[in-house]
Design an enzyme around this catalytic site. Structure first.
Site, short mmCIF file in Angstrom:
data_model
loop_
_atom_site.label_atom_id
_atom_site.label_comp_id
_atom_site.label_asym_id
_atom_site.label_seq_id
_atom_site.Cartn_x
_atom_site.Cartn_y
_atom_site.Cartn_z
N GLY A 13 0.83 -1.20 0.00
CA GLY A 13 0.00 0.00 0.00
C GLY A 13 0.86 1.25 0.00
O GLY A 13 1.99 1.25 0.46
N GLY A 15 0.41 5.66 0.48
CA GLY A 15 -0.44 6.80 0.75
C GLY A 15 0.31 8.10 0.53
O GLY A 15 1.44 8.11 0.03
N ALA A 18 3.03 7.89 3.58
CA ALA A 18 3.70 6.68 4.05
C ALA A 18 3.53 5.56 3.05
O ALA A 18 2.70 5.63 2.13
CB ALA A 18 3.12 6.27 5.41
N GLU A 19 4.34 4.54 3.23
CA GLU A 19 4.22 3.31 2.47
C GLU A 19 4.02 2.16 3.46
O GLU A 19 4.59 2.16 4.55
CB GLU A 19 5.48 3.05 1.63
CG GLU A 19 5.67 4.04 0.49
CD GLU A 19 6.90 3.71 -0.34
OE1 GLU A 19 7.76 2.95 0.16
OE2 GLU A 19 7.00 4.22 -1.47
N VAL A 20 3.21 1.18 3.05
CA VAL A 20 2.92 0.04 3.91
C VAL A 20 3.49 -1.21 3.26
O VAL A 20 3.24 -1.48 2.09
CB VAL A 20 1.41 -0.12 4.15
CG1 VAL A 20 1.14 -1.30 5.07
CG2 VAL A 20 0.83 1.15 4.74
N ASP A 138 -9.60 11.69 9.71
CA ASP A 138 -9.39 11.34 8.30
C ASP A 138 -10.17 10.06 7.96
O ASP A 138 -9.63 9.13 7.38
CB ASP A 138 -7.90 11.15 8.02
CG ASP A 138 -7.59 11.19 6.53
OD1 ASP A 138 -8.42 11.71 5.76
OD2 ASP A 138 -6.53 10.68 6.12
#
Length: 620
Positions: A13, A15, A18-20, A138
């Site tokens: 993922g 965003g 950030a990165e997941v 959010d």
């Protein structure tokens, strides 16, 4: 490998900040999700500070509808130029499923019952977080996971709040762009945000689940304006099959005035439950529907009114002549409205609920400045300084460590600027890092202000602790003691070994089991027979007593047991045998009275005379 524990796998993922990645916890052997912050945000000291606080808050949320936060930390990355950047990360529960955004992209919209069920799950998470004083800020489909089994999980608690707190109002406004479709009116105005802002966003999500579109569509700036001013259309105007209850609930959640919408997630969730069950919804929701329905009906009536029939040629000529003027006036009005929107949208983002515009001010750069000078610079531009004292060994006493909002941000005049001012090395309470890994303990101490070169690990590991091998068993100074940041802190790691007690002999079975359990050892109780009745039911031997063994290992304990008893059976009583007189001659026949049986009697005894002598056999 992060923190010496988490293996970073494939990207799952991405965003805006950030990165997941899919991860693996090598200690517990489970899958996790690892969110790593963008390096540009990691450079902001203020954001790092807020992020740490919010990560702790999010980790404290333990609810079935909230993605669990297991751990957080920071790892050092070396850039191409050799610069070191501390990038924070958060280790979260891995949910095997899809985000609500992915589901909507695939299916378009959901059935009313499924939309209500998922929204109830979101509201359950919000009810729990609001009770703990945390506003999500959010709520959107991308932050809601639905597992393969249908469970609803809300993500990113605290992270959006950390981002909002780290920057000034302008930073928050820039963040608005990415989530403008789910923005509450008070967020769009730059006003104070509370729990009811999350409920408005949840209403936007419900609207999209029911209809396949958000309440408002358009460019980000236009969306902000619509959230503040425009009334959304009824969901049933886009999907005629929707029940009236869903219209009422959705429109009540989307009230512009936060005092008129749902006041708690529990109220919102109760109405959804009643709507799914076919029961009546709350009177407030009915009133919201009635107000919107009346306005919509008036618009529909105006649109459906037939064109007036010309009464005469003269009237028709007048109407034809009037039509260009009406169109010109409408275009002129539309141009004025568009120009007003363009010119006014800037202050609409930051204006509170009042109608007057607040002049903007530029936040000066005051980091490393003396406190008095920094306060003067902030007051000179019409802002209010708010000083927080923080111990620091890297910034001189009395100088500013950080500021929030950051330098050159545009904020309304009269806004507060928080300054963290160094009190020097000072005394701080040593955090309790026992049970943490070496890396985690060092991170916790440096976060408190201790320089890393002042933290050392003892060469000799410590035995006889309840902590696993490699975890911090003790510190010097002791946890909770107030010490100077310049003082050296020594970490003693656990060896993972514990000494088997030598005083278990004589204790009962239960007492020995409990004593070993307190040392994180397991008792393997075995029985051993003994003739000593004082030892029955008590520990008589522990072979490894005094030895060092690994934590969680088994220790054999012998407990005394009563031996099996030998039973002796006596013969039944018989008639007494007549005793011969002294003058009577001994009989040559054997006695009819056998000797009493005993365990030592031979199986075939010889006959005996009354005097006990053997009798010879008769002669031929």
């Amino acid at each position: 490998m992060l923190g010496g524990r988490y293996e970073v796998g494939e990207l799952i993922g991405r965003g805006g900040m950030a990165e997941v990645h899919l991860g693996h916890d090598t200690r517990l052997g489970r899958q996790v999700a690892i969110k790593m912050l963008r390096s540009d945000l990691a450079r902001d000291h203020t954001f790092l500070t807020r992020f740490r606080r919010e990560a702790q808050s999010a980790a404290g949320l333990n609810h079935h509808a909230i993605v669990a936060v297991y751990d957080s930390g920071e790892d050092v990355f070396i850039e191409t130029g050799g610069a070191q950047v501390d990038v924070p990360y958060i280790v979260m529960e891995f949910v095997d499923g899809k985000t609500l955004r992915e589901i909507l992209n695939e299916e378009g919209r959901l059935s009313p019952d499924e939309a209500a069920r998922i929204t109830q799950g979101v509201l359950a998470a919000l009810e729990y977080s609001h009770d703990h004083g945390i506003v999500h800020r959010d709520i959107k489909p991308a932050n809601v996971m639905v597992s393969r089994g249908g469970s609803v999980k809300v993500m990113d608690f605290g992270i959006a709040r950390a981002l909002a707190d780290a920057g000034a109002t302008m930073t928050s406004a820039q963040t608005v762009v990415g989530t403008a479709r789910y923005l509450s009116p008070e967020q769009a105005r730059g006003a104070t945000v509370d729990e009811r802002s999350d409920l408005y966003s949840a209403g936007c999500v419900l609207y999209e689940l029911l209809t396949g579109r958000t309440p408002f569509v358009g460019e980000p700036v236009s969306l902000v304006y619509q959230h503040i001013q425009d009334q959304p259309e009824l969901p049933s105007s886009h999907e005629a099959s929707l029940p009236e209850a869903m219209d009422a609930i959705t429109m009540h959640a989307l009230e512009k005035d936060r005092e008129k919408r749902y006041q708690s997630a529990a109220e919102f969730r109760t109405d959804l439950q009643d709507g799914r069950a076919g029961r009546g919804v709350s009177p407030a929701a009915v009133a919201s529907l009635a107000a919107v329905g009346a306005a919509s009906a008036a618009v529909l009536r105006r649109r459906s009114e037939p064109e007036p029939v010309a009464a005469s040629d003269h009237t028709a000529d007048m109407a034809d002549a009037e039509e260009p003027r009406r169109r010109t006036a409408l275009w002129a009005l539309a141009g004025v409205v568009a120009l007003a929107a363009i010119l006014g949208i800037g202050y609409l983002l930051f204006q509170d609920q009042g109608d007057t515009e607040t002049p903007a001010a530029t936040v000066p750069a005051v980091v490393q400045q003396p406190q008095e000078e920094a306060e003067r610079m902030i007051r000179d531009v019409g802002l209010v300084p708010n000083v927080e004292e923080v111990a620091s060994s890297s910034v001189d006493q009395g100088n500013v460590i950080s500021q929030n909002p950051e330098a050159n941000s545009q904020v309304p005049e009269g806004s507060e600027v928080t300054l963290e001012v160094s009190t020097g090395p000072g005394d701080v309470s040593l955090p309790d890092v026992r049970g943490q890994s070496e890396t985690q303990a060092i991170d916790a101490l440096t976060a408190r202000g201790f320089p890393e070169d002042q933290i050392r690990v003892a060469n000799q590991p410590e035995d006889d602790t309840t902590y696993a091998k490699g975890e911090v068993a003790s510190t010097n100074p002791a946890p909770g003691k107030r010490v100077a940041l310049s003082q050296t802190v020594t970490l003693r790691l656990s060896s993972g070994k514990v000494t088997v007690p030598e005083d278990l002999t004589g204790k009962s079975r239960d007492e020995a089991t409990v004593a070993l359990s307190q040392l994180k050892l397991t008792a393997d109780v075995q029985e051993r027979t003994t003739d000593d009745s004082d030892q029955w039911g008590t520990v008589i031997e522990v072979p490894k007593a005094g030895d060092k063994v690994d934590l969680n290992s088994e220790v054999t304990v012998f407990v005394g047991e009563r031996p099996d008893s030998t039973v002796t059976v006596s013969p039944p009583p018989t008639e007494p045998t007549e005793t011969p007189s002294p003058s009577t001659e001994p009989s040559s026949e054997p006695s009819s009275t056998p000797p009493p049986p005993s365990s030592s009697t031979p199986p075939a005894p010889s006959p005996t005379s009354p005097k006990g002598k053997s009798t010879p056999p008769p002669q031929d």
